[in-house]
Design a protein around this motif. Structure first.
Motif, PDB file in Angstrom:
ATOM      1  N   TYR A 128      54.918  48.794   8.157  1.00 28.90           N
ATOM      2  CA  TYR A 128      56.020  49.738   7.942  1.00 28.90           C
ATOM      3  C   TYR A 128      57.304  49.141   8.513  1.00 28.90           C
ATOM      4  O   TYR A 128      57.338  48.667   9.653  1.00 28.90           O
ATOM      5  N   GLY A 129      58.380  49.194   7.718  1.00 31.57           N
ATOM      6  CA  GLY A 129      59.554  48.392   8.017  1.00 31.57           C
ATOM      7  C   GLY A 129      60.697  49.033   8.773  1.00 31.57           C
ATOM      8  O   GLY A 129      61.850  48.622   8.585  1.00 31.57           O
ATOM      9  N   LEU A 130      60.428  50.013   9.625  1.00 31.64           N
ATOM     10  CA  LEU A 130      61.499  50.554  10.468  1.00 31.64           C
ATOM     11  C   LEU A 130      61.652  49.612  11.671  1.00 31.64           C
ATOM     12  O   LEU A 130      60.940  49.719  12.661  1.00 31.64           O
ATOM     13  N   THR A 131      62.591  48.704  11.570  1.00 31.65           N
ATOM     14  CA  THR A 131      62.636  47.523  12.437  1.00 31.65           C
ATOM     15  C   THR A 131      62.593  47.836  13.917  1.00 31.65           C
ATOM     16  O   THR A 131      61.854  47.196  14.678  1.00 31.65           O
ATOM     17  N   GLU A 132      63.396  48.777  14.353  1.00 32.79           N
ATOM     18  CA  GLU A 132      63.522  49.048  15.781  1.00 32.79           C
ATOM     19  C   GLU A 132      62.212  49.505  16.419  1.00 32.79           C
ATOM     20  O   GLU A 132      62.057  49.414  17.640  1.00 32.79           O
ATOM     21  N   PHE A 133      61.262  49.966  15.617  1.00 30.54           N
ATOM     22  CA  PHE A 133      60.008  50.501  16.159  1.00 30.54           C
ATOM     23  C   PHE A 133      58.777  49.670  15.787  1.00 30.54           C
ATOM     24  O   PHE A 133      57.694  49.909  16.327  1.00 30.54           O
TER      25      PHE A 133
END
Length: 342
Positions: A128-133
């Motif tokens: 999953y590409g939510l970078t900050e997490f």
């Protein structure tokens, strides 16, 4: 040697935004651009704002030599992406901007998208590409599934609060406004100027919007139990931008302190001073999220407001942020350009 980049679906809004961002990237070179109906045309004729760039012509996907490509951005429509990515070489790095690999559970995908997933092995591989997490997972990934732009906005406002146990999980409302570019470039009657301008309307009302699948997946995993938020998006007569007003039950000062702490080291997330709220006009064209917290007149109630550009931080900017990590580059490379104002 620069990294060789291909963009599939380059004739759409997210494809054009990727080209804009990559045009000044110091270590990435666009070597292939694909389109369907516009194959054979120059990118500058499809998007005149890019005519100053020396770009390859748009071609069909099967005309691309992927052996000469290091990473592919896949900006194709939902449902078609699965079979395309399934046909690519297995050693090729892929950043997918569609919804086809965001949901880990194939049953959840079928529920929200109305058809069975046809590449479940790849779905299990996707990060999953939510970078900050998911930074560490993305850095090691071959296939990254970028988030929905609405889903990203709501998660930036809520993830740290849910993880810290600061809000009532059964009393979360996300009221979101989004610009029309989020609906894509294909002609649609309801997106005509005469149909859209001078008005705002809700859509996906009553828990049927597909990005709820991402909220359910991510918030429930964080909380360790089922979390279902209320979410209503609205279409704005504006080209770009998302503004989410999130209503939660919790202490406003503690919520602001937690967001400030959680994002202190994040280059693309700005938490505003307490009582200040953001605007889409201040993030337009930039890869930034602005977050504000305001106390409600009722005690123990808070309003968290998040603003980002749906085409940049909500989509193509996020995709480039992920690609930087996957290719061993500094995460911020090519993305520190200031938003456009006014």
């Amino acid at each position: 040697m620069p990294h060789k980049i291909a963009i599939l679906g380059a004739s759409g809004y997210t494809g054009a935004e990727l080209v804009r961002l990559l045009a000044t990237h110091p270590t990435m070179e666009i070597v292939a651009l694909s389109a369907d109906r516009k194959a054979g045309q120059d990118m500058g004729s499809v998007f005149p704002h890019l005519r100053h760039l020396d770009l390859p012509a748009l071609v069909k996907i099967d005309e691309i030599d992927f052996s000469a490509v290091d990473l592919v951005f896949c900006a194709l429509p939902h449902a078609t992406t699965q079979s395309v990515i399934n046909s690519l070489p297995r050693d090729l790095k892929v950043v997918d901007l569609s919804a086809d690999f965001r949901l880990r559970d194939p049953a959840a995908y079928q529920k929200w998208y109305g058809q069975p997933h046809v590449a479940t092995e790849l779905q299990a591989e996707a990060v999953y590409g939510l970078t900050e997490f998911y930074r560490d997972e993305i850095r090691a990934a071959r296939l990254v599934a970028c988030t929905g732009c609405n889903a990203a906005t709501g998660q930036f406002a809520l993830r740290p609060l849910i993880a810290a146990g600061l809000v009532d999980l059964d009393d979360i409302i996300i009221d979101l406004k989004t610009g029309v570019s989020g609906a894509g470039r294909s002609p649609k009657e309801n997106l005509l100027h005469a149909e859209l301008s001078e008005g705002t309307h809700a859509y996906g009302v009553g828990g049927v919007h597909r990005h709820l699948g991402e909220f359910d997946q991510e918030f429930s995993a964080l909380a360790g139990r089922k979390v279902e938020v209320q979410f209503t998006p609205h279409l704005l007569p504006a080209n770009r931008g998302i503004l989410a007003t999130v209503y939660v039950k919790g202490d406003p000062a503690a919520i602001h302190a937690e967001l400030t702490s959680a994002y202190e080291a994040e280059p693309f997330v700005q938490v505003l001073p307490f009582g200040t709220h953001p605007s889409t006009r201040h993030v337009r064209g930039g890869n930034f999220v602005h977050l504000g917290v305001v106390g409600d007149r009722r005690p123990d109630r808070a309003i968290v407001i998040a603003a980002l550009d749906n085409l940049t931080k909500g989509s193509s900017g996020q995709a480039l942020q992920n690609a930087n990590l996957m290719l061993g580059e500094e995460e911020t490379t090519g993305l520190m350009l200031a938003p456009v104002f006014p």
